[in-house]
Write a protein that holds these residues in place. Structure first.
Motif, PDB file in Angstrom:
ATOM      1  N   THR A  96       0.885  -1.292   0.101  1.00 13.60           N
ATOM      2  CA  THR A  96      -0.032   0.124   0.229  1.00 13.60           C
ATOM      3  C   THR A  96       0.915   1.288  -0.115  1.00 13.60           C
ATOM      4  O   THR A  96       0.550   2.340  -0.582  1.00 13.60           O
ATOM      5  N   THR A  97       1.928   1.051   0.727  1.00  9.09           N
ATOM      6  CA  THR A  97       2.821   2.262   0.784  1.00  9.09           C
ATOM      7  C   THR A  97       3.389   2.740  -0.514  1.00  9.09           C
ATOM      8  O   THR A  97       4.133   3.786  -0.803  1.00  9.09           O
ATOM      9  N   THR A  98       3.365   1.782  -1.553  1.00 12.41           N
ATOM     10  CA  THR A  98       3.967   1.931  -2.787  1.00 12.41           C
ATOM     11  C   THR A  98       2.802   2.473  -3.694  1.00 12.41           C
ATOM     12  O   THR A  98       2.953   3.276  -4.753  1.00 12.41           O
ATOM     13  N   LEU A  99       1.758   1.649  -3.673  1.00 16.82           N
ATOM     14  CA  LEU A  99       0.557   2.104  -4.424  1.00 16.82           C
ATOM     15  C   LEU A  99       0.179   3.613  -4.326  1.00 16.82           C
ATOM     16  O   LEU A  99      -0.132   4.339  -5.279  1.00 16.82           O
ATOM     17  N   LEU A 100       0.406   3.939  -2.973  1.00 21.26           N
ATOM     18  CA  LEU A 100      -0.341   5.282  -2.625  1.00 21.26           C
ATOM     19  C   LEU A 100       0.697   6.556  -3.492  1.00 21.26           C
ATOM     20  O   LEU A 100       0.219   7.753  -3.916  1.00 21.26           O
ATOM     21  N   THR A 101       2.060   6.191  -3.310  1.00 26.59           N
ATOM     22  CA  THR A 101       2.923   7.211  -3.846  1.00 26.59           C
ATOM     23  C   THR A 101       3.056   7.186  -5.380  1.00 26.59           C
ATOM     24  O   THR A 101       3.326   8.118  -6.076  1.00 26.59           O
ATOM     25  N   HIS A 102       2.873   6.282  -6.225  1.00 24.32           N
ATOM     26  CA  HIS A 102       2.970   5.972  -7.442  1.00 24.32           C
ATOM     27  C   HIS A 102       1.940   5.088  -8.145  1.00 24.32           C
ATOM     28  O   HIS A 102       1.990   4.174  -8.912  1.00 24.32           O
ATOM     29  N   PRO A 103       0.617   5.405  -8.047  1.00 25.57           N
ATOM     30  CA  PRO A 103      -0.392   4.772  -8.477  1.00 25.57           C
ATOM     31  C   PRO A 103      -0.222   4.569 -10.191  1.00 25.57           C
ATOM     32  O   PRO A 103      -0.917   3.691 -10.644  1.00 25.57           O
ATOM     33  N   ALA A 104       0.087   5.623 -10.744  1.00 31.12           N
ATOM     34  CA  ALA A 104       0.041   5.555 -12.094  1.00 31.12           C
ATOM     35  C   ALA A 104       0.874   4.379 -12.596  1.00 31.12           C
ATOM     36  O   ALA A 104       0.762   3.868 -13.734  1.00 31.12           O
ATOM     37  N   LEU A 105       1.921   3.915 -11.870  1.00 29.72           N
ATOM     38  CA  LEU A 105       2.903   3.026 -12.325  1.00 29.72           C
ATOM     39  C   LEU A 105       2.274   1.542 -12.346  1.00 29.72           C
ATOM     40  O   LEU A 105       2.712   0.547 -12.673  1.00 29.72           O
ATOM     41  N   TYR A 106       1.327   1.359 -11.371  1.00 25.93           N
ATOM     42  CA  TYR A 106       0.962   0.155 -10.794  1.00 25.93           C
ATOM     43  C   TYR A 106      -0.631  -0.271 -11.112  1.00 25.93           C
ATOM     44  O   TYR A 106      -0.774  -1.513 -11.067  1.00 25.93           O
ATOM     45  N   LEU A 107      -1.604   0.745 -11.354  1.00 25.06           N
ATOM     46  CA  LEU A 107      -2.806   0.733 -11.749  1.00 25.06           C
ATOM     47  C   LEU A 107      -3.154   0.976 -13.267  1.00 25.06           C
ATOM     48  O   LEU A 107      -2.672   1.866 -13.708  1.00 25.06           O
ATOM     49  N   GLU A 108      -3.898   0.066 -13.845  1.00 26.56           N
ATOM     50  CA  GLU A 108      -4.553  -0.050 -15.164  1.00 26.56           C
ATOM     51  C   GLU A 108      -5.930   0.523 -14.995  1.00 26.56           C
ATOM     52  O   GLU A 108      -6.742  -0.639 -14.440  1.00 26.56           O
ATOM     53  N   THR A 109      -6.426   1.440 -15.610  1.00 24.90           N
ATOM     54  CA  THR A 109      -7.901   1.846 -15.402  1.00 24.90           C
ATOM     55  C   THR A 109      -8.631   1.020 -16.172  1.00 24.90           C
ATOM     56  O   THR A 109      -9.904   0.530 -15.779  1.00 24.90           O
ATOM     57  N   ALA A 110      -8.187   0.362 -17.347  1.00 27.02           N
ATOM     58  CA  ALA A 110      -9.110  -0.515 -18.250  1.00 27.02           C
ATOM     59  C   ALA A 110      -8.837  -2.009 -18.036  1.00 27.02           C
ATOM     60  O   ALA A 110      -9.781  -2.871 -18.338  1.00 27.02           O
ATOM     61  N   ALA A 111      -8.021  -2.318 -17.009  1.00 27.36           N
ATOM     62  CA  ALA A 111      -7.674  -3.785 -16.615  1.00 27.36           C
ATOM     63  C   ALA A 111      -8.871  -4.161 -15.585  1.00 27.36           C
ATOM     64  O   ALA A 111      -8.886  -3.398 -14.462  1.00 27.36           O
ATOM     65  N   PRO A 112      -9.329  -5.425 -15.689  1.00 28.60           N
ATOM     66  CA  PRO A 112     -10.150  -5.948 -14.611  1.00 28.60           C
ATOM     67  C   PRO A 112      -9.206  -6.275 -13.466  1.00 28.60           C
ATOM     68  O   PRO A 112      -7.971  -6.745 -13.636  1.00 28.60           O
ATOM     69  N   THR A 113      -9.528  -5.706 -11.999  1.00 25.62           N
ATOM     70  CA  THR A 113      -8.632  -6.121 -11.103  1.00 25.62           C
ATOM     71  C   THR A 113      -8.956  -6.234  -9.829  1.00 25.62           C
ATOM     72  O   THR A 113     -10.307  -5.911  -9.532  1.00 25.62           O
ATOM     73  N   LEU A 114      -8.351  -7.364  -9.058  1.00 23.76           N
ATOM     74  CA  LEU A 114      -8.764  -7.755  -7.992  1.00 23.76           C
ATOM     75  C   LEU A 114      -7.740  -7.263  -6.867  1.00 23.76           C
ATOM     76  O   LEU A 114      -6.672  -7.711  -6.997  1.00 23.76           O
ATOM     77  N   LEU A 115      -8.058  -6.432  -5.753  1.00 25.91           N
ATOM     78  CA  LEU A 115      -7.238  -6.279  -4.870  1.00 25.91           C
ATOM     79  C   LEU A 115      -7.180  -7.001  -3.700  1.00 25.91           C
ATOM     80  O   LEU A 115      -8.426  -6.874  -2.947  1.00 25.91           O
ATOM     81  N   VAL A 116      -6.145  -7.532  -3.155  1.00 30.34           N
ATOM     82  CA  VAL A 116      -6.189  -8.450  -2.054  1.00 30.34           C
ATOM     83  C   VAL A 116      -5.509  -7.634  -0.865  1.00 30.34           C
ATOM     84  O   VAL A 116      -4.531  -7.599  -1.057  1.00 30.34           O
ATOM     85  N   SER A 117      -6.243  -7.316  -0.013  1.00 37.42           N
ATOM     86  CA  SER A 117      -5.812  -6.515   1.125  1.00 37.42           C
ATOM     87  C   SER A 117      -5.593  -7.375   2.461  1.00 37.42           C
ATOM     88  O   SER A 117      -6.360  -7.910   3.012  1.00 37.42           O
ATOM     89  N   PHE A 118      -4.343  -7.621   2.829  1.00 38.61           N
ATOM     90  CA  PHE A 118      -3.746  -8.024   4.313  1.00 38.61           C
ATOM     91  C   PHE A 118      -3.994  -7.077   5.076  1.00 38.61           C
ATOM     92  O   PHE A 118      -3.046  -6.035   5.232  1.00 38.61           O
TER      93      PHE A 118
END
Length: 378
Positions: free
Chosen positions: A92-114
């Motif tokens: 999460t600490t990487t997703l929040l600082t660089h979301p554009a590098l890791y998220l694709e708006t058009a791709a089906p996505t499952l986020l598994v949070s621990f």
């Protein structure tokens, strides 16, 4: 008189370590309870996941912060190899600082949070970030706290599934112990193509035996004061090395410096950290090829004669168990029991309070002081 890890329970209570000692010790029982719970949830989980993991376009992101992030790192490659979908561990600490590098708006996505507590600001912010940027994203929350913000905000969302761990796995102590292993095993069981909660019973039986066999030698090892502890592991066990190193650093309040690396990567600079006050512990892989590389490094370190001690944890190691031929990710919780016990004893040796080593509040059980910034403000 009841004892835990070579010390009377009253003594653990007196030094402020009983919660952590009990939470390390009760993990086999937690794994058995988890197996029963996963069996009861199997049909609901199957309905939620459907055949989505068979979609090569699906992006599965395993996320968390700190120890919870290492859960994802340990299991990511095992799950990725089992399914056509794309599985990746991103904290999460990487997703929040660089979301554009890791998220694709058009791709089906499952986020598994621990999440142990489900109340850390990054956990909540990561879910909201994915909701904002990935239309139709789905969320599997693997958490130990039914009352936490992560579980509560998802209760009425049909795109979310809250997979709750046994209540007693929501550790009272500062360090994540039973919460870590329960979440790891839950994810492996439910994301395995064959859905194998019964493996948890086998692992629990091995853990019962190992805790008894290891108690005396681990306590003796921890009685030897060292200034540095280095954990090494190959493949998925490199992330296990990170978690083991973090446990020492947390429970000794940073008094013992730690490092984690891979067996092959260690020669590329990090080996310089070894001195006469260093304990090196290597998690032995179940993979024959990896074990050859690991043995070469072990032989080298012992020939060097610099480290105070060089030991192994795993099948055929100094701390061992007669395990089935399972992948490293499945065996990781078993080997972690040794590292947790060692960190607990080191904390006591330094006359700290293992249940809360940071009495000044510099580091907290649930992270504090984080300001969340919106991704679309910059």
């Amino acid at each position: 008189m009841t004892t835990l890890f070579q010390r009377a329970t009253n003594d653990w209570r007196d030094i402020g370590g009983l919660d952590t000692a009990e939470e390390i010790a009760h993990q086999p029982a937690m794994w058995r309870a988890l197996a029963a719970h996963l069996g009861a949830e199997q049909s609901r989980l199957a309905a939620f996941l459907g055949d989505s993991l068979g979609d090569p376009q699906l992006r599965v992101i395993l996320t968390g912060a700190g120890s919870s992030a290492y859960v994802g790192e340990i299991i990511a490659d095992e799950i990725n190899a089992a399914w056509p979908c794309q599985v990746r561990a991103i904290s999460t600490t990487t997703l929040l600082t660089h979301p554009a590098l890791y998220l694709e708006t058009a791709a089906p996505t499952l986020l598994v949070s621990f999440a142990r507590s489900g109340n850390s600001p990054e956990s909540m912010a990561a879910v909201q970030l994915v909701r904002d940027l990935v239309p139709g994203a789905r969320f599997l929350n693997i958490t130990c706290n039914a009352d936490g913000a992560l579980a509560q905000q998802s209760k009425s969302d049909h795109n979310s599934f809250n997979l709750l761990m046994p209540a007693a796995s929501c550790d009272r102590g500062f360090a994540m112990t039973s919460s870590f292993t329960c979440m790891l095993l839950a994810a492996l069981a439910v994301l395995d193509p064959d859905f194998q909660p019964e493996r948890l019973h086998t692992l629990a039986a091995l853990a019962d035996q190992a805790q008894l066999q290891w108690a005396t030698p681990v306590a003796a090892l921890a009685a030897q004061r060292v200034s540095r502890v280095i954990y090494l592991g190959s493949g998925p066990l490199e992330a296990l090395a990170k978690e083991a190193a973090l446990k020492i650093m947390e429970l000794t309040a940073g008094s013992v410096m730690t490092m984690a690396n891979s067996a092959l990567g260690f020669r590329h600079g990090p080996k310089a950290a070894v001195n006469k006050e260093t304990l090196v512990l290597l998690f032995r892989s179940a993979d024959p090829l990896a074990r050859r590389y690991e043995q070469d490094l072990l032989d080298e370190l012992r020939r060097d004669g610099v480290a105070a001690n060089v030991l192994t944890v795993g099948a055929g190691g100094d701390f061992s168990a007669d395990t089935p031929a399972w992948p490293d990710a499945w065996l990781a919780p078993l080997w972690l029991l040794m590292a947790q016990q060692y960190a607990l004893h080191q904390s006591a040796l330094l006359q700290l309070r293992p249940d809360n080593p940071f009495t000044g509040g510099i580091v907290n059980r649930v992270v504090q002081g984080v300001t969340i910034y919106r991704h679309d403000e910059f």
